[in-house]
Scaffold this motif. Sequence first.
Motif, PDB file in Angstrom:
ATOM      1  N   TRP A  64       0.827  -1.197   0.000  1.00 50.24           N
ATOM      2  CA  TRP A  64       0.000   0.000   0.000  1.00 50.24           C
ATOM      3  C   TRP A  64       0.865   1.254   0.000  1.00 50.24           C
ATOM      4  CZ3 TRP A  64      -4.725   1.186  -1.218  1.00 50.24           C
ATOM      5  CH2 TRP A  64      -5.269   2.410  -0.809  1.00 50.24           C
ATOM      6  N   SER A  65       1.942   1.243   0.808  1.00 47.58           N
ATOM      7  CA  SER A  65       2.843   2.403   0.830  1.00 47.58           C
ATOM      8  C   SER A  65       3.538   2.579  -0.510  1.00 47.58           C
ATOM      9  CB  SER A  65       3.884   2.236   1.941  1.00 47.58           C
ATOM     10  OG  SER A  65       4.704   1.100   1.711  1.00 47.58           O
ATOM     11  N   GLN A  66       3.904   1.458  -1.165  1.00 51.45           N
ATOM     12  CA  GLN A  66       4.509   1.552  -2.488  1.00 51.45           C
ATOM     13  C   GLN A  66       3.533   2.122  -3.509  1.00 51.45           C
ATOM     14  OE1 GLN A  66       7.673   0.846  -3.534  1.00 51.45           O
ATOM     15  NE2 GLN A  66       8.237   0.575  -1.393  1.00 51.45           N
ATOM     16  N   LEU A  67       2.262   1.716  -3.405  1.00 53.82           N
ATOM     17  CA  LEU A  67       1.237   2.218  -4.326  1.00 53.82           C
ATOM     18  C   LEU A  67       1.015   3.712  -4.143  1.00 53.82           C
ATOM     19  CD1 LEU A  67      -0.903   1.507  -6.463  1.00 53.82           C
ATOM     20  CD2 LEU A  67      -2.494   1.051  -4.602  1.00 53.82           C
ATOM     21  N   ILE A  68       0.937   4.158  -2.893  1.00 54.82           N
ATOM     22  CA  ILE A  68       0.747   5.586  -2.620  1.00 54.82           C
ATOM     23  C   ILE A  68       1.941   6.384  -3.122  1.00 54.82           C
ATOM     24  CG2 ILE A  68       0.516   7.304  -0.812  1.00 54.82           C
ATOM     25  CD1 ILE A  68      -2.005   5.681  -1.316  1.00 54.82           C
ATOM     26  N   THR A  69       3.166   5.854  -2.894  1.00 56.61           N
ATOM     27  CA  THR A  69       4.365   6.553  -3.348  1.00 56.61           C
ATOM     28  C   THR A  69       4.374   6.712  -4.859  1.00 56.61           C
ATOM     29  OG1 THR A  69       5.617   5.680  -1.463  1.00 56.61           O
ATOM     30  CG2 THR A  69       6.881   6.508  -3.339  1.00 56.61           C
ATOM     31  N   ARG A  70       3.998   5.663  -5.579  1.00 60.14           N
ATOM     32  CA  ARG A  70       3.974   5.744  -7.043  1.00 60.14           C
ATOM     33  C   ARG A  70       2.906   6.721  -7.524  1.00 60.14           C
ATOM     34  NH1 ARG A  70       4.696  -0.557  -9.074  1.00 60.14           N
ATOM     35  NH2 ARG A  70       6.792  -0.863  -8.200  1.00 60.14           N
ATOM     36  N   LYS A  71       1.747   6.754  -6.872  1.00 62.09           N
ATOM     37  CA  LYS A  71       0.697   7.690  -7.271  1.00 62.09           C
ATOM     38  C   LYS A  71       1.152   9.124  -7.060  1.00 62.09           C
ATOM     39  CE  LYS A  71      -3.556   4.994  -6.876  1.00 62.09           C
ATOM     40  NZ  LYS A  71      -4.890   4.908  -6.220  1.00 62.09           N
ATOM     41  N   LEU A  72       1.770   9.392  -5.901  1.00 60.94           N
ATOM     42  CA  LEU A  72       2.245  10.749  -5.629  1.00 60.94           C
ATOM     43  C   LEU A  72       3.342  11.156  -6.609  1.00 60.94           C
ATOM     44  CD1 LEU A  72       2.355  10.696  -1.717  1.00 60.94           C
ATOM     45  CD2 LEU A  72       0.655  11.783  -3.191  1.00 60.94           C
ATOM     46  N   LYS A  73       4.231  10.204  -6.943  1.00 59.43           N
ATOM     47  CA  LYS A  73       5.294  10.498  -7.896  1.00 59.43           C
ATOM     48  C   LYS A  73       4.734  10.788  -9.277  1.00 59.43           C
ATOM     49  CE  LYS A  73       9.611   8.605  -9.727  1.00 59.43           C
ATOM     50  NZ  LYS A  73      10.542   7.447  -9.702  1.00 59.43           N
ATOM     51  N   LYS A  74       3.736   9.996  -9.703  1.00 61.24           N
ATOM     52  CA  LYS A  74       3.123  10.209 -11.011  1.00 61.24           C
ATOM     53  C   LYS A  74       2.382  11.530 -11.052  1.00 61.24           C
ATOM     54  CE  LYS A  74       0.087   7.966 -14.377  1.00 61.24           C
ATOM     55  NZ  LYS A  74      -0.781   6.779 -14.644  1.00 61.24           N
ATOM     56  N   ARG A  75       1.696  11.870  -9.945  1.00 61.81           N
ATOM     57  CA  ARG A  75       0.966  13.136  -9.887  1.00 61.81           C
ATOM     58  C   ARG A  75       1.927  14.323  -9.953  1.00 61.81           C
ATOM     59  NH1 ARG A  75      -3.132  13.440  -5.052  1.00 61.81           N
ATOM     60  NH2 ARG A  75      -3.799  11.561  -6.183  1.00 61.81           N
ATOM     61  N   GLY A  76       3.075  14.191  -9.262  1.00 61.33           N
ATOM     62  CA  GLY A  76       4.071  15.261  -9.311  1.00 61.33           C
ATOM     63  C   GLY A  76       4.649  15.435 -10.704  1.00 61.33           C
ATOM     64  N   GLN A  77       4.872  14.304 -11.415  1.00 59.21           N
ATOM     65  CA  GLN A  77       5.375  14.397 -12.778  1.00 59.21           C
ATOM     66  C   GLN A  77       4.363  15.058 -13.704  1.00 59.21           C
ATOM     67  OE1 GLN A  77       6.344  10.328 -13.675  1.00 59.21           O
ATOM     68  NE2 GLN A  77       8.355  10.420 -12.675  1.00 59.21           N
ATOM     69  N   GLN A  78       3.070  14.759 -13.496  1.00 57.88           N
ATOM     70  CA  GLN A  78       2.038  15.365 -14.325  1.00 57.88           C
ATOM     71  C   GLN A  78       1.954  16.869 -14.084  1.00 57.88           C
ATOM     72  OE1 GLN A  78      -1.463  13.103 -13.322  1.00 57.88           O
ATOM     73  NE2 GLN A  78      -1.007  11.467 -14.776  1.00 57.88           N
ATOM     74  N   LYS A  79       2.028  17.291 -12.802  1.00 60.88           N
ATOM     75  CA  LYS A  79       2.010  18.709 -12.493  1.00 60.88           C
ATOM     76  C   LYS A  79       3.212  19.422 -13.093  1.00 60.88           C
ATOM     77  CE  LYS A  79      -0.672  18.488  -8.208  1.00 60.88           C
ATOM     78  NZ  LYS A  79      -0.639  18.757  -6.742  1.00 60.88           N
ATOM     79  N   GLU A  80       4.382  18.766 -13.034  1.00 63.66           N
ATOM     80  CA  GLU A  80       5.591  19.352 -13.591  1.00 63.66           C
ATOM     81  C   GLU A  80       5.469  19.505 -15.101  1.00 63.66           C
ATOM     82  OE1 GLU A  80      10.431  18.502 -13.718  1.00 63.66           O
ATOM     83  OE2 GLU A  80       9.067  17.216 -12.553  1.00 63.66           O
TER      84      GLU A  80
END
Length: 225
Positions: free
Chosen positions: A204-220
Motif C-alpha cells: 500500500w505504501s509503495q502504491l501511494i508513493t507511485r501515485k504521488l510520484k506520477k501526480r508530481g510528474q504530471q504537475k511538472e
Amino acid sequence: MVMVFWVLLWILLGIVILLAVLLLTPFNFSAQAGLNDEIANFEGRLSWAGRLIEFQVVATGGQPVQMSLRLGRWTRQLRWIKAKKQERRRPGKVDLAWTRTARSYLDKQVLREVFRCLFRLERSLDLRLSFEGEAGFEDPDLTGYLAGLLATLNPGQWECHLQPNFAEAVLRFQGSVQGRAILARLLWLTGLLLLSAPVRSIWWSQLITRKLKKRGQQKEAVVND
C-alpha cells in the motif's frame, strides 16, 4: 430478442463452467533449484489434467533458458525474450543487490505472516520437500527467527536442513519440491497473505508513493507546457 438472451445466457454459463474447471481441477508441479557462489540453477515442471497440458522450464547459470509447452501430443519449444542489456557482468552470476532493498521489509511480523501462509499451504498441498543449505541475514535476530520457524516444520514431510549463519549475510542452498494444488485454494491463501496488516502496509505504501510520484510528474509537465 429472446433468442439473443438465451445465447448470451449459454455463453455466460459456459464461461462460468470453464472458470470453475480451471480453478478446481488439481495440477501437479515439481521443481529443483540451487544457488552456490551466486550461480543459480532451476528446473521446473507444471502439468494439468493428467499431463494433458504440461509446461517445463530449465535454467542453468550462464546458459539460455529452455522452455517447452505440451498440449496432448503436440509439443513446442518456447523462446525466452531477453531484456535489453544494461551492463555486462559475469555469466551465471545472480545479482543480490535486491537483498539490501528487501531487508528493510524483512521484519518479524512480515516473516510471521509469510510462514503462516506457508504452514497453511503445507496443510492443503501434498508436498514432498527436500532442502539443505546455509542462510544468514545482516541482522542476527532475523537469522535466529528464521531458524526457529524452520525448526517447527514437520520432519515427516519436510527434509529441511538449513544451517543458520550468524556471522555474515550468505545464501547457499539446494532443494527440490513436488506436490499438487488447486488454483482456487492458492488464490485464497495469496489473498489472505496480501491483505494481512504487515504485508498490506508494504504494497500500500509503495502504491501511494507511485501515485504521488506520477501526480508530481504530471504537475511538472503542465507547468513546463
